[in-house]
Write an enzyme that holds these catalytic residues in place. Structure first.
Site, PDB file in Angstrom:
ATOM      1  N   GLU A 153       0.844  -1.213   0.000  1.00 15.37           N
ATOM      2  CA  GLU A 153       0.000   0.000   0.000  1.00 15.37           C
ATOM      3  C   GLU A 153       0.874   1.255   0.000  1.00 15.37           C
ATOM      4  OE1 GLU A 153      -3.671   0.037   0.614  1.00 15.37           O
ATOM      5  OE2 GLU A 153      -3.925  -2.117   0.888  1.00 15.37           O
ATOM      6  N   GLY A 154       1.940   1.222  -0.754  1.00 19.69           N
ATOM      7  CA  GLY A 154       2.893   2.334  -0.761  1.00 19.69           C
ATOM      8  C   GLY A 154       3.883   2.108   0.365  1.00 19.69           C
TER       9      GLY A 154
END
Lengths: 256, 597
Positions: free
Chosen positions: B404-405
């Site tokens: 998620e990043g």
């Protein structure tokens, strides 16, 4: 069919219980309260009978306002209506009195079956159900793991020292649920949202025309003794260790 | 609720946080608490007993459990009622997600399914797409996956995207070609949200079904942890996707990707905090059980302080996440999920808080990593063997700082977004900077008069820390101007300072609310945690600020700047050890994190 389930709110079984300053009550700070686990079996069984035979499931609880949470949980599981007998001082009351009080609230509901958990896990009394059965003139079938309804006859099974005792009687009846009766359902999220809109009636002792009439009172609560520290057996060789262990078991622990 | 406007995203850096716009877990409704209990009971009753099967990726078990979760409504909190869900607030979703955090691999499957796999359709799908896909998603009968990453497109997901889409000759299908990598739920999902460039240029999203011709998934990755979750490549070979499965608009895939990642980030933060609290419980119980030198090791200060620090971080994590989710709920309040501009409204509302979402992700995942690490340490040798759960917790947690990043990308995003907002005139950051440069000459820490309220000194210091961030960032902007984006070492430190400020303030407001509700005596734990946490954070912020300034300036200018920072961050330490002892007493007594929902 009028199905009534009596619910007690008890400290979560994982809660560490501490004795209160007066030595005869528990310290209520920081306690997480839940529905008595045995009562969940009662709710589940009532919901199953309702699904099979129709009718209404009404849950009844007595105690401080927080008991609402346990009743809401039962509503979220699928019960139709709840009644709370609200009284701040009821927790720890004489169970026979609590039974008489519950009976007052239950009688007008004209119940076919009144469910209880076989006991509450906080005080382990298991008396309120008998008191209700007595007050309402119903037979009581206690600690059951199976029930079969046939018209107005009910047949139940109860475990007795590895054997099974099969009993039967006519409705109305008071049943107390033992583990094994069923697997209680979870309160589903749609159920939780619906429970918000279901009726929850609040009554006081005065509404029911009842005054406190406890015959017994709690004289003291003693916590279990603290666990003694372990003992390290000394010795240089395995033989020596074994001798010392045997000695300790015989002379100190006195178990061999 | 007052008419006053909701704080803007990032505005916390410029103004003191307002209690009314800072949701805290103590404000959960009865329904939130019941939802939490149902989820926890489901995890304990259904998922834990199947842990071994799940670890072996037994597809049938996972599918059955997901369907069971769907039946209870656990997967439908964000799906509107009209499409088979419950359409609850985001707090409810966060509560479910946090409880799922106890479940390791299943948390990942659940998070990817309900979050990044389904929310693109909730927010950007048209009516037909919602009707077709959302009911089975909410029921858990069809699992969803999100396909953005490629071998060459990780942090640079859009620029590096090589998956192509082209309209078929008859105009009925998009033909997709490419390979997506590290796709959570890849092996068992029925529905994929796939990003591809139409004609190699317009970055767009598609709803792709496993059964469509040309769609397949590759072998399972052998992973360090979350072994029970499915992670595969998803391959498109002349895959035929009906034109009606284009999601939202051609060329607007980046809206979906960025917005949905924001959602994914606060959800990840919530699940991480759930996991962290679970690790604390496991660590605490072990410490109470394990006897050495004739006493449980939970009697020893070295162990107790570890437990206290874990609890402090969990408290801050909860405070940060529920404050963010509360803001998003406020911003989304009254939005009609069936209205035509719903997607735009949601995009706007959630993008507004992308800074806070990034903080949730970084803070949550690092709290989790801290807690699982100490959980292993408290277990000693038993923490290193797989017979005890500590070992799996440690491995399972590690991915959270990556997906998620990465936390680095999320850190860069935090000051980056603040600067963007400042440039657009949305946040008066520059004005605050200029004012501060003037004020600081006059300011003397000796002249401060604290109001007579609980935690007044901590509140004052948090405001001073905010000024320190503005001071440092302002100096850096003046020096590097447009090139600041390339100074990643500076940006990372700025991000760390901003994260700490947001955490401290969220924890502070929560503690003040608790004190107001319960009184100082019963809210002692809250005040102790905040006081001890602020005491740990200020020296860190001081150090980061000095490092930044020393890099940006030199000589007399630097000396003047350092005097400024010294004034701002002048702080009288408290007795942190005693506070942590008191916190540990609570943790050991409760057998885990002391606050319960």
């Amino acid at each position: 069919m009028n199905l009534v389930v009596c619910i007690k709110q008890v400290p979560d079984t994982e809660t560490q219980i501490k004795v209160g300053a007066d030595g005869k009550s528990i310290n209520m700070d920081d306690i997480k309260w839940v529905m008595n686990p045995y009562d969940e079996f009662g709710v589940e069984e009532a919901l199953r009978i309702k699904a099979d035979k129709g009718g209404d499931v009404i849950v009844v609880g007595a105690g401080p306002k927080r008991v609402t949470e346990a009743l809401r949980t039962a509503l979220a599981m699928g019960a139709d209506k709840a009644i709370l007998i609200e009284d701040e001082g009821l927790y720890g009351a004489d169970p026979i009195f609590v039974g008489k009080l519950l009976a007052k609230a239950i009688e007008p509901l004209n119940p076919d079956i009144v469910f209880f958990g076989q006991r509450a896990v906080d005080d382990d009394c298991g008396l309120a159900s008998s008191s209700v059965a007595e007050a309402l003139g119903m037979p009581q079938l206690a600690v059951i793991v199976k029930q079969e309804l046939d018209g107005d006859t009910i047949k139940v099974q109860r475990p007795v020292e590895g054997q099974t005792n099969v009993l039967s009687t006519k409705l109305p009846v008071c049943l107390t649920a033992q583990k094994g009766l069923n697997e209680p359902r979870y309160a589903s999220l749609p159920g939780i949202m619906k429970a918000k809109k279901k009726p929850l009636e609040v009554k006081t002792l005065a509404d029911l025309g009842v005054e406190r009439d406890d015959k017994i009172e709690i004289a003291a609560i003693n916590p279990p003794p603290e666990r003694a520290p372990g003992k390290v057996i000394q010795g240089e060789t395995p033989e020596e260790l074994a001798v010392n262990l045997a000695k300790a078991l015989r002379e100190e622990a006195k178990v061999i | 609720m007052s008419e006053k406007k909701i704080p803007l995203g990032g505005e916390f850096l410029l103004i003191p946080g307002e209690a009314e716009h800072c949701f805290v877990p103590e404000e959960f409704s009865d329904e939130h608490r019941m939802i939490y209990k149902t989820t926890v009971d489901f995890i304990e009753g259904e998922i834990r007993p199947n842990d071994e099967k799940i670890e072996k990726k037994d597809h049938a078990t996972v599918k059955k459990l997901m369907a069971a979760a769907g039946e209870l409504g656990l997967l439908g909190t964000d799906v509107p009622e009209a499409y088979g869900g419950l359409g609850l607030d985001k707090i409810s979703t966060a509560v479910v997600t946090e409880a799922f955090g106890f479940s390791g691999s299943i948390a990942v499957a659940e998070g990817a399914h309900t979050g990044i796999g389904t929310m693109p359709i909730v927010y950007y799908g048209n009516k037909e797409q919602k009707e077709k896909y959302l009911p089975e998603s909410a029921a858990g009968t069809h699992i969803h996956a999100f396909c953005l990453t490629e071998s060459g497109a990780g942090s640079d997901a859009i620029g590096g995207c090589r998956t192509k889409a082209a309209l078929s000759q008859d105009g009925k299908h998009y033909i997709l070609n490419g390979e997506k990598m590290f796709i959570t739920n890849g092996g068992w999902a029925e529905v994929f949200i796939v990003f591809a460039k139409i004609d190699g240029a317009d970055f767009s999203a598609f709803i792709v079904e496993r059964g469509m011709p040309g769609v397949s998934s590759g072998a399972e990755e052998e992973k360090m942890g979350i072994k029970g979750s499915s992670t595969t490549t998803v391959i498109f070979e002349d895959a035929q996707v009906p034109v009606e499965n284009l999601l939202y608009e051609r060329g607007k895939g980046h809206h979906i990707a960025m917005n949905v990642l924001d959602i994914g980030r606060y959800k990840l933060g919530a699940a991480a905090i759930g996991g962290a609290k679970d690790a604390l419980k496991v660590a605490c119980r072990y410490a109470k059980d394990r006897q050495q030198f004739g006493r449980p090791i939970s009697d020893f200060g070295a162990m107790r302080e570890k437990l206290a620090k874990m609890a402090m971080k969990c408290y801050m994590g909860e405070s940060v996440i529920f404050r963010t989710v509360g803001l998003i709920d406020e911003a989304l309040h009254g939005a009609d999920p069936t209205a035509a501009d719903y997607a735009d409204k949601c995009t706007e509302a959630i993008r507004e808080y992308s800074i806070e979402c990034a903080i949730d992700k970084v803070f949550g995942s690092e709290v989790l990593d801290y807690c699982v690490d100490e959980c292993v340490q408290i277990h000693g040798g038993y923490g290193y063997v797989s017979e005890y759960p500590a070992e799996r917790y440690y491995r399972d947690a590690r991915i959270n700082r990556i997906f998620e990043g990465t936390n680095e990308i999320n850190r860069l995003l935090i000051p980056g977004e603040i600067l963007k907002k400042a440039m657009k005139g949305k946040l008066p950051f520059m004005q605050a900077g200029q004012k501060l440069m003037g004020d600081i000459m006059e300011y003397s820490p000796l002249m401060v008069e604290l109001p007579d309220e609980p935690l007044a000194y901590q509140a004052h210091m948090i405001e001073m820390c905010k000024k320190a961030v503005i001071f440092v960032a302002g100096t850096a902007i003046q020096k590097f101007m447009q090139k600041l984006g390339k100074e990643q070492e500076l940006l990372m430190r700025c991000a760390d300072m901003i994260i700490e400020v947001f955490a401290m303030e969220s924890g502070l407001i929560r503690a003040r609310k608790a004190i107001a509700a319960k009184g100082e005596d019963k809210a002692r734990f809250y005040a102790d945690v905040v006081t001890a946490y602020v005491d740990e954070s200020i020296p860190k912020i001081d150090q980061w600020a000095k490092e930044c300034l020393s890099y940006v300036e030199e000589g007399d200018t630097l000396r003047t700047l350092l005097v400024g920072i010294r004034k701002l961050l002048k702080y009288n330490p408290v007795n942190g050890i005693a506070l942590r002892k008191a916190i540990a007493d609570k943790v050991v007594d409760k057998g885990g994190y002391p606050l319960e929902y």
